[in-house]
Write a protein that holds these residues in place. Structure first.
Motif, PDB file in Angstrom:
ATOM      1  N   PHE A 170       0.838  -1.206   0.000  1.00 47.52           N
ATOM      2  CA  PHE A 170       0.000   0.000   0.000  1.00 47.52           C
ATOM      3  C   PHE A 170       0.875   1.260   0.000  1.00 47.52           C
ATOM      4  O   PHE A 170       0.516   2.275  -0.603  1.00 47.52           O
ATOM      5  CB  PHE A 170      -0.951   0.001   1.207  1.00 47.52           C
ATOM      6  N   VAL A 171       2.030   1.186   0.679  1.00 44.13           N
ATOM      7  CA  VAL A 171       2.954   2.334   0.681  1.00 44.13           C
ATOM      8  C   VAL A 171       3.615   2.467  -0.688  1.00 44.13           C
ATOM      9  O   VAL A 171       3.615   3.546  -1.289  1.00 44.13           O
ATOM     10  CB  VAL A 171       4.028   2.173   1.787  1.00 44.13           C
ATOM     11  N   THR A 172       4.140   1.368  -1.212  1.00 44.54           N
ATOM     12  CA  THR A 172       4.849   1.408  -2.502  1.00 44.54           C
ATOM     13  C   THR A 172       3.978   1.998  -3.608  1.00 44.54           C
ATOM     14  O   THR A 172       4.443   2.804  -4.411  1.00 44.54           O
ATOM     15  CB  THR A 172       5.288  -0.026  -2.905  1.00 44.54           C
ATOM     16  N   TYR A 173       2.698   1.576  -3.634  1.00 46.48           N
ATOM     17  CA  TYR A 173       1.820   1.982  -4.743  1.00 46.48           C
ATOM     18  C   TYR A 173       0.910   3.160  -4.368  1.00 46.48           C
ATOM     19  O   TYR A 173       0.005   3.504  -5.121  1.00 46.48           O
ATOM     20  CB  TYR A 173       0.986   0.781  -5.217  1.00 46.48           C
ATOM     21  N   GLY A 174       1.139   3.753  -3.175  1.00 50.10           N
ATOM     22  CA  GLY A 174       0.344   4.912  -2.761  1.00 50.10           C
ATOM     23  C   GLY A 174      -1.142   4.626  -2.759  1.00 50.10           C
ATOM     24  O   GLY A 174      -1.942   5.474  -3.167  1.00 50.10           O
ATOM     25  N   VAL A 175      -1.523   3.442  -2.279  1.00 52.08           N
ATOM     26  CA  VAL A 175      -2.938   3.050  -2.293  1.00 52.08           C
ATOM     27  C   VAL A 175      -3.707   3.884  -1.260  1.00 52.08           C
ATOM     28  O   VAL A 175      -3.263   4.044  -0.124  1.00 52.08           O
ATOM     29  CB  VAL A 175      -3.086   1.543  -1.972  1.00 52.08           C
ATOM     30  N   GLU A 176      -4.846   4.411  -1.700  1.00 50.71           N
ATOM     31  CA  GLU A 176      -5.658   5.215  -0.779  1.00 50.71           C
ATOM     32  C   GLU A 176      -6.485   4.303   0.099  1.00 50.71           C
ATOM     33  O   GLU A 176      -7.193   3.426  -0.400  1.00 50.71           O
ATOM     34  CB  GLU A 176      -6.565   6.151  -1.571  1.00 50.71           C
TER      35      GLU A 176
END
Ligand SMILES: N[C@@H](CCC(=O)N[C@@H](CS)C(=O)NCC(=O)O)C(=O)O
Length: 210
Positions: A170-176
């Motif tokens: 979630f951090v790597t792909y900037g998941v909201e």
């Protein structure tokens, strides 16, 4: 005991038992085989009959597969809190861990673990449905079982280890994600063992593209 793992930056399955062992204070030696290099398979097969990591070696015994390793450790080290003590909480912790172990194929395909990477993913409807399901799992566990601590079942348990690679994705792909999920992610990322794994992965020389 010896834990055979892959690259810390990329090997999500390796992170799970490694984190469980660190959190439970279990002494072990780690052997890292960088994945997808010329002789990686051969090196892994010397220890792990599936040709995959992780594998745990305990004397003459070899256990491959992350979930089997965690179950073995929970039996060998009772009282270390690997699973929640309460039977109902433990059953749900196993359910959510098994759900992760067996599913979330969209996430695995489109948001593969790359802890030090910062990427954008095209999140289609099927992937978003899996992200929503994970956030719902985290909220349900925290609401029903999380009153005695900041983790899914209050104190840290194997269930948190099973979701730790998702936190990094979630951090790597900037998941909201909702605020409650963000708070839980911060809790997992703040663990000294997670910080160690992340730093070790950042220092690795290998670069893989999936
Ligand atoms: N179900 C297995 C999955 C293990 C797995 O897929 N490991 C990957 C690395 S994260 C692997 O060893 N890939 C190397 C290969 O297939 O050659 C588990 O839970 O341990």
């Amino acid at each position: 005991m010896q834990l055979l793992i892959g690259n810390k930056n990329y090997s999500s399955w390796s992170l799970r038992p490694w984190l469980v062992m660190k959190q439970a204070g279990i002494a072990f030696e780690e052997t890292l085989v960088p994945l997808y290099q010329g002789d990686s398979k051969e090196q892994i097969l010397r220890i792990s009959p599936s040709g995959k990591v992780p594998a745990l070696v305990d004397g003459d015994l070899v256990i491959w597969d992350s979930l089997a390793i965690v179950e073995y450790l929970a039996e060998k080290f009772p009282g270390r809190g690997i699973w929640p003590a309460d039977p109902a909480a433990r059953a749900v912790a196993r359910s959510v861990s098994a759900e992760m172990h067996a599913g979330f194929t969209q996430l695995r395909t489109h948001l593969s673990m790359d802890i030090r990477g910062r990427k954008t993913a095209r999140i289609d409807a099927a992937t978003q449905a899996e992200i929503d399901r994970i956030c719902a799992i985290w909220t349900d566990c925290r609401n029903h079982f999380g009153e005695n601590g900041p983790f899914l079942f209050g104190a840290f348990s194997a269930a948190d280890a099973f979701y730790a690679p998702v936190v990094t994705r979630f951090v790597t792909y900037g998941v909201e994600v909702p605020d409650s999920a963000r708070q839980y992610m911060a809790t997992v990322l703040a663990l000294p063992a997670m910080q160690q794994w992340i730093a070790d992965g950042a220092a690795e020389p290998w670069s893989l593209s999936f």
